[in-house]
Structure formats: C-alpha cells, structure tokens
Design a protein around this motif. Structure first.
Motif, PDB file in Angstrom:
ATOM      1  N   ARG A  93     -12.690   8.771  -2.613  1.00 20.35           N
ATOM      2  CA  ARG A  93     -12.292   7.686  -1.646  1.00 20.35           C
ATOM      3  C   ARG A  93     -11.344   8.494  -0.432  1.00 20.35           C
ATOM      4  N   ILE A  94     -11.588   7.798   0.765  1.00 18.50           N
ATOM      5  CA  ILE A  94     -10.636   8.576   1.672  1.00 18.50           C
ATOM      6  C   ILE A  94      -9.924   7.190   2.646  1.00 18.50           C
ATOM      7  N   VAL A  95      -8.570   7.655   2.825  1.00 18.76           N
ATOM      8  CA  VAL A  95      -7.833   6.783   3.859  1.00 18.76           C
ATOM      9  C   VAL A  95      -7.581   7.427   5.223  1.00 18.76           C
ATOM     10  N   PHE A  96      -8.149   7.031   6.380  1.00 16.36           N
ATOM     11  CA  PHE A  96      -8.311   7.432   7.613  1.00 16.36           C
ATOM     12  C   PHE A  96      -6.791   7.221   8.218  1.00 16.36           C
ATOM     13  N   GLN A  97      -6.696   8.146   9.302  1.00 17.11           N
ATOM     14  CA  GLN A  97      -5.563   8.213  10.160  1.00 17.11           C
ATOM     15  C   GLN A  97      -5.083   6.884  10.856  1.00 17.11           C
ATOM     16  N   ASP A  98      -5.899   6.360  11.545  1.00 16.96           N
ATOM     17  CA  ASP A  98      -5.879   5.219  12.301  1.00 16.96           C
ATOM     18  C   ASP A  98      -6.285   3.894  11.773  1.00 16.96           C
ATOM     19  N   PRO A  99      -5.389   3.351  10.968  1.00 17.47           N
ATOM     20  CA  PRO A  99      -5.865   2.020  10.282  1.00 17.47           C
ATOM     21  C   PRO A  99      -6.550   0.841  11.537  1.00 17.47           C
ATOM     22  N   GLY A 100      -6.065   1.272  12.660  1.00 18.71           N
ATOM     23  CA  GLY A 100      -6.454   0.269  13.945  1.00 18.71           C
ATOM     24  C   GLY A 100      -7.941   0.413  14.013  1.00 18.71           C
ATOM     25  N   SER A 101      -8.427   1.588  13.770  1.00 19.51           N
ATOM     26  CA  SER A 101     -10.008   1.846  14.224  1.00 19.51           C
ATOM     27  C   SER A 101     -10.507   1.797  12.898  1.00 19.51           C
ATOM     28  N   SER A 102      -9.940   2.025  11.891  1.00 16.09           N
ATOM     29  CA  SER A 102     -10.926   2.045  10.656  1.00 16.09           C
ATOM     30  C   SER A 102     -11.225   0.745   9.942  1.00 16.09           C
ATOM     31  N   LEU A 103     -10.632  -0.422  10.412  1.00 13.99           N
ATOM     32  CA  LEU A 103     -10.682  -1.698  10.016  1.00 13.99           C
ATOM     33  C   LEU A 103     -11.423  -2.491  10.986  1.00 13.99           C
ATOM     34  N   ASN A 104     -12.539  -3.142  10.654  1.00 13.89           N
ATOM     35  CA  ASN A 104     -13.479  -4.086  11.568  1.00 13.89           C
ATOM     36  C   ASN A 104     -12.433  -5.466  12.243  1.00 13.89           C
ATOM     37  N   PRO A 105     -12.201  -5.197  13.302  1.00 12.80           N
ATOM     38  CA  PRO A 105     -11.426  -6.298  13.756  1.00 12.80           C
ATOM     39  C   PRO A 105     -11.978  -7.562  13.799  1.00 12.80           C
ATOM     40  N   GLY A 121       1.555  -0.516  10.150  1.00 16.08           N
ATOM     41  CA  GLY A 121       1.898  -0.464   8.661  1.00 16.08           C
ATOM     42  C   GLY A 121       1.062  -1.322   7.735  1.00 16.08           C
ATOM     43  N   GLU A 122       1.085  -2.582   7.755  1.00 18.53           N
ATOM     44  CA  GLU A 122       0.177  -3.519   7.159  1.00 18.53           C
ATOM     45  C   GLU A 122      -1.221  -3.271   6.994  1.00 18.53           C
ATOM     46  N   LYS A 123      -1.770  -2.684   8.458  1.00 20.49           N
ATOM     47  CA  LYS A 123      -3.068  -2.325   8.444  1.00 20.49           C
ATOM     48  C   LYS A 123      -3.366  -1.270   7.553  1.00 20.49           C
ATOM     49  N   GLN A 124      -2.426  -0.298   7.305  1.00 21.07           N
ATOM     50  CA  GLN A 124      -2.659   0.899   6.541  1.00 21.07           C
ATOM     51  C   GLN A 124      -2.688   0.342   5.292  1.00 21.07           C
ATOM     52  N   MET A 125      -1.905  -0.645   4.918  1.00 16.96           N
ATOM     53  CA  MET A 125      -1.813  -0.784   3.520  1.00 16.96           C
ATOM     54  C   MET A 125      -3.106  -1.554   3.115  1.00 16.96           C
ATOM     55  N   VAL A 126      -3.817  -2.287   4.084  1.00 10.80           N
ATOM     56  CA  VAL A 126      -5.065  -2.898   3.639  1.00 10.80           C
ATOM     57  C   VAL A 126      -5.964  -1.649   3.519  1.00 10.80           C
ATOM     58  N   ALA A 127      -5.858  -0.646   4.326  1.00 15.43           N
ATOM     59  CA  ALA A 127      -7.006   0.394   4.309  1.00 15.43           C
ATOM     60  C   ALA A 127      -6.664   1.126   3.079  1.00 15.43           C
ATOM     61  N   ILE A 128      -5.372   1.447   2.396  1.00 15.47           N
ATOM     62  CA  ILE A 128      -5.209   1.884   1.351  1.00 15.47           C
ATOM     63  C   ILE A 128      -5.787   0.812   0.025  1.00 15.47           C
ATOM     64  N   ALA A 129      -5.809  -0.359   0.050  1.00 17.44           N
ATOM     65  CA  ALA A 129      -6.279  -1.209  -0.814  1.00 17.44           C
ATOM     66  C   ALA A 129      -7.750  -1.250  -0.542  1.00 17.44           C
ATOM     67  N   SER A 184       9.601   4.046  11.547  1.00 16.45           N
ATOM     68  CA  SER A 184      10.109   2.829  10.660  1.00 16.45           C
ATOM     69  C   SER A 184       9.489   2.608   9.647  1.00 16.45           C
ATOM     70  N   VAL A 185       8.022   2.574   9.394  1.00 17.25           N
ATOM     71  CA  VAL A 185       7.057   2.253   8.635  1.00 17.25           C
ATOM     72  C   VAL A 185       6.364   3.374   7.645  1.00 17.25           C
ATOM     73  N   GLN A 186       6.651   4.648   8.272  1.00 18.24           N
ATOM     74  CA  GLN A 186       6.062   5.554   7.588  1.00 18.24           C
ATOM     75  C   GLN A 186       6.490   5.985   6.196  1.00 18.24           C
ATOM     76  N   GLY A 187       8.062   5.830   5.962  1.00 19.56           N
ATOM     77  CA  GLY A 187       8.616   6.151   4.899  1.00 19.56           C
ATOM     78  C   GLY A 187       7.947   4.916   3.851  1.00 19.56           C
ATOM     79  N   LYS A 188       7.680   3.852   4.173  1.00 20.69           N
ATOM     80  CA  LYS A 188       7.370   2.749   3.521  1.00 20.69           C
ATOM     81  C   LYS A 188       5.941   3.097   2.715  1.00 20.69           C
ATOM     82  N   ILE A 189       5.159   3.817   3.575  1.00 24.60           N
ATOM     83  CA  ILE A 189       3.734   3.911   3.319  1.00 24.60           C
ATOM     84  C   ILE A 189       3.761   4.970   2.129  1.00 24.60           C
TER      85      ILE A 189
END
Ligand code: SF4
Length: 327
Positions: free
Chosen positions: A89-101, A152-160, A182-187
């Motif tokens: 599986r892959i997690v992309f760079q930009d969660p904004g464009s990888s999740l269907n709005p 950061g939350e979008k990226q968490m969803v992309a990881i899930a 600020s959220v990079q470390g958390k991810i």
C-alpha cells in the motif's frame, strides 16, 4: 537471517516525451528487509517517487524486475491479484488531494474494506472505528469530510486507509512534507508506533536526509534516476563516500556537537541538476561533482561494495572492483 520482503532488480522506467526519453529510473537495484524502514532519498526529479509507483503497480517497468516475497510482480502489471494490492500500500504526499472531498471519512475508509473484503457489511462500522483508533483519531471523525479536518488529520486518515487491508509493505511518499512543521513530528511518531505494533515494512521516500537519521535502518541515495550509495544508517552518516551524498549531508542543519563532528565540511552545491531528457554521459553527477576526474565524463561507474551492506557508485572507489550484490 533477516527475510527480504522486496527486491528491485535492474529496474528501468522510461517515459517517451516530445523532447526525448526521460529516464526517470535507470537500472537501479536494492532490497528491503522485512520490518525495516528503508529511506529512499533524493532531490526532486531523482526518480524516487517513480520507483515507488512502479513497486505499487501504478506504472509498469520499462525493464527489470520487482519481486515481493519472492514472487515476480512486475510482470503482472494491470493484472495484479487483489492479495498483492492488499499487501503493498502507499501513502501519498498530499493528503488533501488523495482524499475525495465529496466523501465522508467513513465512506473513504469503507472503500478498501469493501474492495478487499476485509470487513463484512455488519462489522464495517466496528472496523472503521478501530482504524480511526489506530491512527489516534476519535470515532466521531468518521462523519466528518476532509475539508473539515486539518492537514495532519487528513494524513492520519490516509494512513488508516492504507492500513485498512492489513498490508505488510507500506510505501511512504513524502508523507510529512506537505504538512505544517508542528504536526510533522506527530505523524512520524505515529508511523513508527504503527510499524512496531503491526510489524510493517516501510519504503520511506523523502528529500529530507536529516529525518532519515532518526527513522531509517538503511538509506539509499538517488540522483537523476540512478542510485549513488546505499548504507546502514549509522554507517551512512559516519562514513559517507559518494561526493553527492557528502554534498547533501554538508547542507543539512545539525543540532548537536556529535552531529557537527560527523558532518562533512560544507560543499557548495555546484550547477543545476541536468535535464532528465539530457542526462550527461559517463557519471551523471560529473557536471556538479567537486571530485570529478577525466574518466568521469566518459565512463559510467558501477556499484561496488565497500563495506558490509555499504555500496557506492563512484570511480573514486573503482579499486573495490567487486560488483555489488543487491544491497
Ligand atoms: Fe564524481 Fe567521478 Fe565519482 Fe561521479 S564518478 S561522483 S564525477 S568522482
């Protein structure tokens, strides 16, 4: 002995364009061990993302082979069995464009569960809750839409979403570079925890070499579609050999005296990266290399082994002579 989960063997990915052929990935070989984090590092245009896209099956290779758990997968492009798509599986760079709005988080997470038959209709909701819990998001987030949550939350969803199919290999394509500092470390902390908990293997694509010091077990450097150097992380930072590696290392900020002592003396970045449709003959780095010799403009060096698990591709190490195994 550690198991090898992924082997990339003499991989090439060329794109024909009006201006000529772009050799995005040009004859690279490396392996990834089960449970490790392999950092694939390079500047923009180095071919690292194209490599990941070939591994995950977005592009068919032009030549070469990709083996996953011993099975040749590059030959089944377009016909990859579902079990394979589930495992890589892959997690992309930009969660904004990888999740269907237009879809809620619940709908987004339901797709892989349904397609890969991970959850029945009955236990879909329970599975979504557990995926959100896994990435440290509250269950009520399933009713939100991507526009209503932070980067950061979008990226968490992309990881899930990537983890919904219980994969064993996850390709992380610059997973934090589009996020606020600020959220990079958390991810990153979340990814490391998930790796431990779920015994995941990561191929971590990044341009951020300093990040690799803390998260990768090995580091591979790419330049203009080719690999320059691969080494275990400690060896990589203590004993870099390739002039391009040294140039990259000399440019990263250090935070401790220990790092300062190890950091190569500042090497000024010379020249621009040549166009990928017009890669210089010989060593592709010769137009920028502070240590170039006459032969470098004619002869393309081969990868040689200079230490345990440490390979480099530079004429300065030609005396090593041994053509490197797949590191
Ligand atoms: Fe520099 Fe020559 Fe080594 Fe290329 S082969 S990195 S040009 S010294």
């Amino acid at each position: 002995m550690t198991d090898t989960i992924l082997v990339v063997d003499k991989l090439k990915k060329y794109f024909p364009t009006k201006r000529g052929t772009v050799k995005a990935v040009d004859n690279i070989s490396f392996s990834v061990a089960t449970g490790e984090t392999m950092g694939l590092v390079g500047e923009s245009g180095s071919g690292k993302t194209t490599t990941a896209q070939c591994v995950v099956g977005i592009y068919p290779p032009t030549d070469g082979e990709i083996r996953f758990k011993g099975q040749a997968v590059s030959k089944v492009f377009g016909k990859r069995p579902k079990s394979l798509k589930q495992e890589i599986r892959i997690v992309f760079q930009d969660p904004g464009s990888s999740l269907n709005p237009k879809r809620s988080i619940k709908q987004i997470l339901s797709v892989p569960l349904k397609v890969h038959r991970v959850a029945t209709k009955k236990d879909n909701l329970t599975k979504i809750k557990s995926l959100l819990e896994m990435v440290e998001l509250p269950p009520e987030y399933m009713y939100k839409y991507p526009r209503a949550i932070g980067g950061g939350e979008k990226q968490m969803v992309a990881i899930a979403r990537a983890l919904a199919t219980n994969p064993s290999l996850v390709l992380l394509d610059e997973p934090t570079s589009a996020l606020d500092v600020s959220v990079q470390g958390k991810i990153i902390n979340l990814l490391m925890k998930l790796q431990q908990d779920l015994n995941l293997t990561y191929l971590f694509i990044t341009h951020d070499l300093s990040l690799m010091r803390n998260v990768a077990s090995r580091v591979a450097i790419m330049y203009l579609g080719k690999l320059c150097e691969i080494a275990p992380t400690v060896e990589f930072f203590q004993n870099p050999t390739h002039p391009y590696t040294k140039m990259l290392l000399s440019a990263i900020p250090v935070v401790s005296q220990e790092e300062k002592a190890l950091k190569p003396t500042k090497i000024a970045s010379r020249g621009e990266i040549p166009s990928p449709v017009n890669v210089p003959p010989g060593c592709s780095f010769h137009s920028r290399c502070p240590e170039k010799m006459d032969m470098c403009a004619q002869d393309d060096p081969v990868m040689v082994e200079i230490g345990e698990g440490h390979v480099t591709r530079c004429h300065l190490f030609a005396e090593a002579k041994t053509t490197a195994p797949i590191a």
